[in-house]
Design an enzyme around this catalytic site. Structure first.
Site, PDB file in Angstrom:
ATOM      1  N   ASP A   8       0.882  -1.162   0.000  1.00  0.00           N
ATOM      2  CA  ASP A   8       0.000   0.000   0.000  1.00  0.00           C
ATOM      3  C   ASP A   8       0.923   1.216   0.000  1.00  0.00           C
ATOM      4  OD1 ASP A   8      -2.272   1.678   0.370  1.00  0.00           O
ATOM      5  OD2 ASP A   8      -1.891   1.698   2.526  1.00  0.00           O
ATOM      6  N   ASP A  10      -0.010   5.066   1.226  1.00  0.00           N
ATOM      7  CA  ASP A  10      -0.151   5.957   2.376  1.00  0.00           C
ATOM      8  C   ASP A  10      -0.217   5.176   3.684  1.00  0.00           C
ATOM      9  OD1 ASP A  10      -0.331   8.446   0.880  1.00  0.00           O
ATOM     10  OD2 ASP A  10      -2.201   7.620   0.109  1.00  0.00           O
ATOM     11  N   GLY A  52      -9.450   9.862  -1.964  1.00  0.00           N
ATOM     12  CA  GLY A  52      -9.561  11.283  -1.658  1.00  0.00           C
ATOM     13  C   GLY A  52     -10.832  11.915  -2.179  1.00  0.00           C
ATOM     14  N   LYS A  53     -11.191  11.622  -3.423  1.00  0.00           N
ATOM     15  CA  LYS A  53     -12.435  12.183  -3.974  1.00  0.00           C
ATOM     16  C   LYS A  53     -13.634  11.694  -3.178  1.00  0.00           C
ATOM     17  CE  LYS A  53     -11.638  10.988  -8.338  1.00  0.00           C
ATOM     18  NZ  LYS A  53     -10.205  10.682  -8.379  1.00  0.00           N
ATOM     19  N   ARG A  55     -13.665  11.040  -0.006  1.00  0.00           N
ATOM     20  CA  ARG A  55     -13.712  11.795   1.249  1.00  0.00           C
ATOM     21  C   ARG A  55     -14.311  13.179   1.021  1.00  0.00           C
ATOM     22  NH1 ARG A  55      -7.551   9.964   2.883  1.00  0.00           N
ATOM     23  NH2 ARG A  55      -8.058   7.742   2.965  1.00  0.00           N
ATOM     24  N   HIS A  81     -10.026  17.946  -5.784  1.00  0.00           N
ATOM     25  CA  HIS A  81      -9.050  16.879  -5.594  1.00  0.00           C
ATOM     26  C   HIS A  81      -7.792  17.119  -6.426  1.00  0.00           C
ATOM     27  CE1 HIS A  81      -7.358  12.741  -5.906  1.00  0.00           C
ATOM     28  NE2 HIS A  81      -7.654  12.751  -4.628  1.00  0.00           N
ATOM     29  N   LYS A  84      -5.744  19.698  -4.611  1.00  0.00           N
ATOM     30  CA  LYS A  84      -5.174  19.057  -3.414  1.00  0.00           C
ATOM     31  C   LYS A  84      -4.000  18.170  -3.793  1.00  0.00           C
ATOM     32  CE  LYS A  84      -4.762  15.151  -0.955  1.00  0.00           C
ATOM     33  NZ  LYS A  84      -4.481  13.769  -1.401  1.00  0.00           N
ATOM     34  N   SER A 121      -2.907   1.266  -4.396  1.00  0.00           N
ATOM     35  CA  SER A 121      -3.348   2.372  -3.546  1.00  0.00           C
ATOM     36  C   SER A 121      -4.604   3.028  -4.096  1.00  0.00           C
ATOM     37  CB  SER A 121      -2.234   3.419  -3.455  1.00  0.00           C
ATOM     38  OG  SER A 121      -2.676   4.587  -2.807  1.00  0.00           O
ATOM     39  N   THR A 122      -5.400   3.609  -3.195  1.00  0.00           N
ATOM     40  CA  THR A 122      -6.571   4.370  -3.635  1.00  0.00           C
ATOM     41  C   THR A 122      -6.209   5.812  -3.969  1.00  0.00           C
ATOM     42  OG1 THR A 122      -7.119   4.932  -1.342  1.00  0.00           O
ATOM     43  CG2 THR A 122      -8.154   2.968  -2.259  1.00  0.00           C
TER      44      THR A 122
END
Length: 259
Positions: A8, A10, A52-53, A55, A81, A84, A121-122
Site C-alpha cells: 500500500d 499511504d 480522496g475524492k 472523502r 481533488h 489538493k 493504492s486508492t
C-alpha cells in the site's frame, strides 16, 4: 513466475495521512474559498473512507449548502481533488514526510531475490509516484508496477485493486504478500486471498487486524537501537527485531501450506 510483494502507499511507504494529505486538503479548501477544515480528529474518521475524492464527496454531502448552485458536483469534486493532489505532490517533493523505516531496504532485498514489486493504492497515481520516488532508489522505483486511483470501480475495502494487480502481474494469490497499514486495506487484500503483513500507522494503531499474518509497528532496521514491536504473530514468524525478506518469505510459505 516470480513471487510478488505489493505495498500500500499511504501509511506504508510513508506516514502521509495526518501531516500530508490532511494538510493538502485544508490548503486546497482555503485556496478555493471552501469553508471546510479537517482537524486531526475529523480526518481520523475520514481516512476510513477509501479515496480522496470519496472523502471530499462525503464531506460535501454532509453539508449541502456547500454545493448550492453547483450543477456538476462530480466535476467540482474532481477540481478540488486535483488542486489538493498538486499541493500534496509539492509537499512530498520538498521532503516534508520521510519514508517509513525499512522500506528501501526491503525493496532492495526483494529485487535482489527476483521478486516482482507493486503498489496498490486508492490515492491518485501522481501522488503515489511522488511518495514512491522518495521511499526507494531510482532503480527500485523503475521496477514497480503501480495500481492507483480510479483504475478500479470500487476502492478499498473492496478487493478489486488487489485482484487487478494479481491478474496483471501474472501470479497466483498464494505467491503474493501484501504490506498494509489499515483495517480497510487488510480487508481488501484478504478479500483477494492475499497474505498480509500490517505495519500500523498514525491513524490505524487502534484498529483490529484479524486475519493478518503479522502485525508490527514498522518494518524496522537491523541493528536499530529499538527493535520493532510485534502486536500479533499468529503464524509464529518471530521477526528478529525487524522485517526482512526472510520474514516475508516465511509468510508466503505459510500461505502456500494453508492453500
Amino acid at each position: 513466475m516470480s513471487p510478488a510483494l505489493i505495498f500500500d502507499c499511504d501509511g506504508v511507504l510513508a506516514d502521509t495521512e495526518r501531516d500530508g494529505h490532511r494538510i493538502a486538503f485544508n490548503r486546497a479548501f482555503e485556496e478555493l474559498g471552501i469553508p471546510l477544515h479537517w482537524g486531526d480528529r475529523k480526518y481520523a474518521e475520514l481516512v476510513r473512507i477509501g479515496g480522496g475524492k470519496e472523502r471530499i464527496r462525503h464531506a460535501l454531502s454532509a453539508e449541502p449548502e456547500l454545493t448550492k448552485g453547483i450543477r456538476d458536483i462530480e466535476r467540482y469534486v474532481a477540481d478540488i481533488h486535483a488542486l489538493k493532489s498538486t499541493i500534496y505532490q509539492v509537499m512530498i517533493s520538498e521532503g516534508t514526510i520521510p519514508p517509513r523505516p525499512g522500506i528501501r531496504r526491503l525493496v532492495d532485498e526483494a529485487l535482489a531475490e527476483g521478486w516482482q514489486l507493486a503498489v496498490a493504492s486508492t490515492s491518485a497515481r501522481a501522488s503515489v509516484e511522488a511518495v514512491l520516488r522518495t521511499a526507494t532508489s531510482a532503480h527500485g522505483f523503475s521496477r514497480f508496477s503501480i495500481y492507483a486511483g480510479d483504475v478500479v470501480g470500487k476502492k478499498k475495502p473492496a478487493p478489486d485493486i488487489y485482484e487487478l494487480a494479481v491478474a496483471d502481474l501474472g501470479v497466483r494469490p498464494q505467491e503474493v504478500v501484501v504490506i498494509e497499514d489499515s483495517a480497510i486495506g487488510l480487508a481488501a487484500a484478504r478479500g483477494a486471498g492475499l497474505a498480509t503483513i500490517v505495519t500500523v500507522s498514525t491513524y490505524t494503531a487502534e484498529e483490529t487486524f484479524e486475519g493478518a499474518a503479522l502485525v508490527v509497528d514498522s518494518l524496522g532496521e537491523p541493528g536499530a537501537e529499538t527493535p520493532i514491536k510485534v502486536f500479533s504473530d499468529p503464524q509464529d514468524i518471530r521477526p528478529p527485531g525487524y522485517i526482512g525478506l526472510h520474514e516475508v518469505e516465511a509468510v508466503r510459505v505459510r500461505q502456500q501450506e494453508e492453500k
